[in-house]
Write a protein that holds these residues in place. Structure first.
Motif: not given
Length: 339
Positions: A28-29, A97-102
Motif C-alpha cells: 500500500g501507499d 503478500e497474503e499473510a500481510m493483508k490482515p
C-alpha cells in the motif's frame, strides 16, 4: 504519519534486494521503505537504492552511511522512521503478500487509536531455497488469537520457540522511548532487538500468518556454522550487552521473566558450544569469562541459566565433558535451528 516503516539494511545486496523491496511495495501507499545502504562498495547497491527512491519518492527513501554493520543500519532506519510501526526486513528476505493483508488492516486500525498495540507478532518461515524445503515457526500454542493481550495471557514457549526479529513489529515510539541502540560492527544484534524491548511491551497481538520469509543458504550468512565460529567474539559481545541492559530478575511478570531467562540460557548455550568447538586454551578462558561475567552481574540469574538442561550438558569439565558439550551443540542446533 505513515502506518509502518520498513527498514532494509543493505550491504552489497544488489543481487537480491529488488525481490525484498517488491514484496513490500504491494502493501500500500501508507507505508514507507527505508533502504539503508551500509557503505556498499562491491556492487550497485547504492545506485539501486537511489533508483528505487527516484521511482517511488513518496514511499521509498535511500539513506547512505559509512559501513557500520547490521546493527547500525537498524539504528539508522529507526532514526529515519516516520511510521507508527517499525519493522526490519533483511535484504535477502521478503514478506508474504497474503499473510500481510490482515496484519496491515490491523495496523491501519491502530492509527485511529490513542493507545495502539505495542507489538504485533506473526509466524516466520525458514526458506531453504537450495534444498527446496520450508520450516514454519508458529506461536499458536503460546499466544491468544483474535484479540489484544498482555504477558499474563501468554502460554508456554517450546524450546524451539523464540521471538525473532523476523516475527515482530514494534510500535516505533516504544523503541525510541526506551532508547534502543544496537552496537556497530557486530553480528547477532537481532538478539538484542527482540530481548531488550520486551519489558517495555505491555500489549500484543498475534496473527497466525506466515508473514516473514527468511532465506537460508548463502555461504556468508551469519548463521553458517563456520561463520559463527569465526565471529564468536561478536556473539559474546551481544550476550554481555543483554546481561547488562535487562535486569531480568526485577521483571515483575513471572511469564515474561521466565521467557527472558530461557532466552539468555539459549544465548549462553550457543556461546559455550562454539567456544568448546574452538577447543583452545583461549576459548576455554573466554567460556569461563562469560559465565563469570553473568555470575558477578546477577548471581540469582546465573543460577537459573547455568542449571538449565542444555547449559549443564554443554559445560561439563574435562575433555569428556567437551565431547558431551558438542553433542549438546547438535541438540541445540536442532532445537534452536540456528543453521
Amino acid at each position: 504519519m505513515k502506518t509502518i516503516s520498513f527498514a532494509i539494511p543493505c550491504y552489497n545486496s544488489a543481487e537480491y534486494m529488488d525481490h525484498c523491496i517488491e514484496s513490500l511495495l504491494v502493501l500500500g501507499d501508507d507505508i514507507e521503505i527505508i533502504i539503508v545502504d551500509d557503505g556498499s562498495t562491491k556492487d550497485a547497491t547504492p545506485e539501486k537504492a537511489d533508483q528505487w527512491q527516484a521511482q517511488y519518492p513518496e514511499i521509498i527513501r535511500a539513506v547512505h552511511q559509512e559501513n557500520g554493520g547490521h546493527g547500525q543500519a537498524v539504528n539508522t532506519g529507526l532514526a529515519h522512521a516516520r511510521g507508527r510501526y517499525f519493522k526490519v526486513v533483511d535484504s535477502d528476505d521478503w514478506l508474504d503478500e497474503e499473510a500481510m493483508k490482515p496484519i496491515m488492516a490491523y495496523l491501519r486500525r491502530q492509527m485511529e487509536l490513542k493507545d495502539p498495540t505495542d507489538m504485533v507478532i506473526a509466524n516466520y518461515v525458514y526458506e531453504k531455497v537450495h534444498e527446496g524445503s520450508q520450516t514454519i515457526m508458529r506461536y499458536r500454542n503460546v499466544f491468544p488469537l483474535d484479540r489484544e493481550f498482555g504477558w499474563e495471557d501468554v502460554g508456554h514457549f517450546n524450546q524451539s520457540q523464540y521471538l525473532l526479529m523476523h516475527s515482530v513489529i514494534y510500535r516505533t515510539e516504544l523503541l525510541r522511548d526506551m532508547g534502543l541502540v544496537l552496537p556497530k560492527h557486530t553480528f547477532y544484534v537481532d538478539n538484542i532487538f527482540v530481548y531488550e524491548p520486551l519489558p517495555h511491551v505491555k500489549t500484543m497481538r498475534y496473527f497466525d500468518e506466515d508473514m516473514y520469509r527468511y532465506f537460508i543458504g548463502r555461504e556468508d550468512q551469519s548463521v553458517n556454522e563456520s561463520v559463527m565460529l569465526s565471529r564468536i567474539d561478536q556473539q559474546l559481545r551481544v550476550t554481555r550487552q543483554m546481561i547488562d541492559d535487562v535486569d531480568v530478575m526485577a521483571v515483575e511478570n513471572k511469564r515474561l521473566r521466565h521467557y527472558l531467562q530461557n532466552y539468555l540460557s539459549m544465548m549462553m548455550c550457543i556461546c559455550s558450544v562454539f567456544l568448546r568447538m574452538g577447543n583452545t586454551d583461549i576459548d576455554e578462558e573466554k567460556r569461563d569469562e562469560i559465565w563469570h561475567y553473568l555470575k558477578e552481574k546477577d548471581p540469582e540469574l546465573y543460577r537459573h541459566v547455568r542449571t538449565s538442561v542444555l547449559n549443564v550438558a554443554t559445560n561439563i569439565p574435562t575433555s569428556l565433558g567437551r565431547k558431551a558439550g558438542l553433542g549438546g551443540y547438535r541438540l541445540a542446533q536442532k532445537i534452536f535451528k540456528f543453521n
